[in-house]
Design an enzyme around this catalytic site. Sequence first.
Site, mmCIF file in Angstrom:
data_model
loop_
_atom_site.group_PDB
_atom_site.id
_atom_site.type_symbol
_atom_site.label_atom_id
_atom_site.label_comp_id
_atom_site.label_asym_id
_atom_site.label_seq_id
_atom_site.Cartn_x
_atom_site.Cartn_y
_atom_site.Cartn_z
ATOM 1 N N ASP A 67 0.656 55.449 43.633
ATOM 2 C CA ASP A 67 -0.325 55.406 44.728
ATOM 3 C C ASP A 67 0.375 55.528 46.083
ATOM 4 O O ASP A 67 1.607 55.423 46.177
ATOM 5 C CB ASP A 67 -1.202 54.142 44.662
ATOM 6 C CG ASP A 67 -0.417 52.852 44.453
ATOM 7 O OD1 ASP A 67 0.805 52.837 44.689
ATOM 8 O OD2 ASP A 67 -1.029 51.858 44.052
ATOM 9 N N ASN A 136 -7.944 41.951 42.695
ATOM 10 C CA ASN A 136 -9.325 42.301 42.344
ATOM 11 C C ASN A 136 -9.381 43.131 41.061
ATOM 12 O O ASN A 136 -10.391 43.753 40.769
ATOM 13 C CB ASN A 136 -9.983 43.073 43.502
ATOM 14 C CG ASN A 136 -9.221 44.344 43.851
ATOM 15 O OD1 ASN A 136 -8.232 44.679 43.201
ATOM 16 N ND2 ASN A 136 -9.679 45.054 44.861
ATOM 17 N N HIS A 138 -7.490 45.781 40.432
ATOM 18 C CA HIS A 138 -7.161 47.202 40.561
ATOM 19 C C HIS A 138 -5.853 47.520 39.840
ATOM 20 O O HIS A 138 -4.970 46.670 39.696
ATOM 21 C CB HIS A 138 -7.139 47.672 42.032
ATOM 22 C CG HIS A 138 -6.020 47.204 42.880
ATOM 23 N ND1 HIS A 138 -6.129 47.075 44.248
ATOM 24 C CD2 HIS A 138 -4.751 46.848 42.590
ATOM 25 C CE1 HIS A 138 -4.983 46.670 44.743
ATOM 26 N NE2 HIS A 138 -4.128 46.524 43.759
ATOM 27 N N GLU A 143 -9.845 50.844 42.891
ATOM 28 C CA GLU A 143 -10.549 49.664 43.363
ATOM 29 C C GLU A 143 -11.846 49.469 42.588
ATOM 30 O O GLU A 143 -12.496 50.449 42.197
ATOM 31 C CB GLU A 143 -10.894 49.855 44.848
ATOM 32 C CG GLU A 143 -9.677 50.003 45.743
ATOM 33 C CD GLU A 143 -9.025 48.677 46.054
ATOM 34 O OE1 GLU A 143 -8.600 47.982 45.099
ATOM 35 O OE2 GLU A 143 -8.916 48.338 47.231
HETATM 36 C C1 GLP Z 1 -0.842 46.810 45.173
HETATM 37 C C2 GLP Z 1 -0.649 48.228 44.606
HETATM 38 C C3 GLP Z 1 -0.471 48.195 43.127
HETATM 39 C C4 GLP Z 1 0.257 46.937 42.737
HETATM 40 C C5 GLP Z 1 -0.675 45.772 42.959
HETATM 41 C C6 GLP Z 1 -0.056 44.393 42.708
HETATM 42 O O1 GLP Z 1 -1.744 46.774 46.214
HETATM 43 N N1 GLP Z 1 -1.665 49.161 44.930
HETATM 44 O O2 GLP Z 1 0.189 49.358 42.709
HETATM 45 O O3 GLP Z 1 0.625 47.013 41.399
HETATM 46 O O4 GLP Z 1 -1.282 45.841 44.224
HETATM 47 O O5 GLP Z 1 0.896 44.057 43.688
HETATM 48 P P1 GLP Z 1 1.890 42.833 43.559
HETATM 49 O O6 GLP Z 1 2.778 43.139 42.400
HETATM 50 O O7 GLP Z 1 2.648 42.774 44.854
HETATM 51 O O8 GLP Z 1 1.063 41.618 43.311
#
Ligand code: GLP
Length: 246
Positions: A67, A136, A138, A143
């Site tokens: 992403d 959430n 995702h 989303e």
């Molecule tokens: C982010 C990214 C994801 C990531 C997720 C969890 O916003 N879009 O690719 O895997 O949220 O992030 P974290 O590992 O910092 O909790």
Amino acid sequence: MLLTIADDYHDLSRQAAQRAADLLKVSPAAAVIVATGETPMGMYRELAALKQRGEVDTSRLRIFQLDEYLGVGDDDARSLYGWMKRSFLDPLEIRAEQVVRLRGDASDPSEECSAFDRAIEETGGLDLAILGLGMNGHLGFNEPPSDHELPSRVVALTPESIGGSARYCGSADAVPRRALTAGMKQLMAAKHSLLLVSGERKQSILKRTLEGAVSPEVPSSYLQRVADATVLADQDAARALDSARG
Ligand code: GLP
């Protein structure tokens, strides 16, 4: 879908790296999609250590970016590609030509997403998806609501994700409001996926992911239907699960 509960973050990172390394031994030219976020950082450090010891060959891998924020170029400190480069590509000595990008500053972002899906198709699909879990539900920036058939595309970020990204971007105001994400369809079709989940703050969304209804409201819940998905959670994240209670 399989659930493995690791003792702690270090154990989770070590187990995740070992699983990826085992898979890459069998498929050295695998197509791998790679998350940023904080959770997989320990895994990437462990993988880099395995590479240093000659236990992983990355020279033939094909890497896909998961992403990116819309409008953000490579020189921008918020760039998720920049983060992936520092934490994964450089330590694993992966060359730029091995990487299929989702460029945030592409002149036609929708076409960038379609070209990305074509590249996945041409390579025969993803062999491994390394994923983190949004608060959430995702995956990437799919989303809620996102069903399992959605392709890679430009999305609007939810207030929850903007809040979650604030710590990467300095403040919520600095978080771009839109992003490009690999699609649910491409992620769900990966031959193997590894969802890494760490920490107490993920307890409730992990429970909804694994034990709640399969629904676009919790995109990660579709992993319940994926036979070759492994959810690797540490004890702190897994404590509220029925299975963790025995
Ligand atoms: C982010 C990214 C994801 C990531 C997720 C969890 O916003 N879009 O690719 O895997 O949220 O992030 P974290 O590992 O910092 O909790």
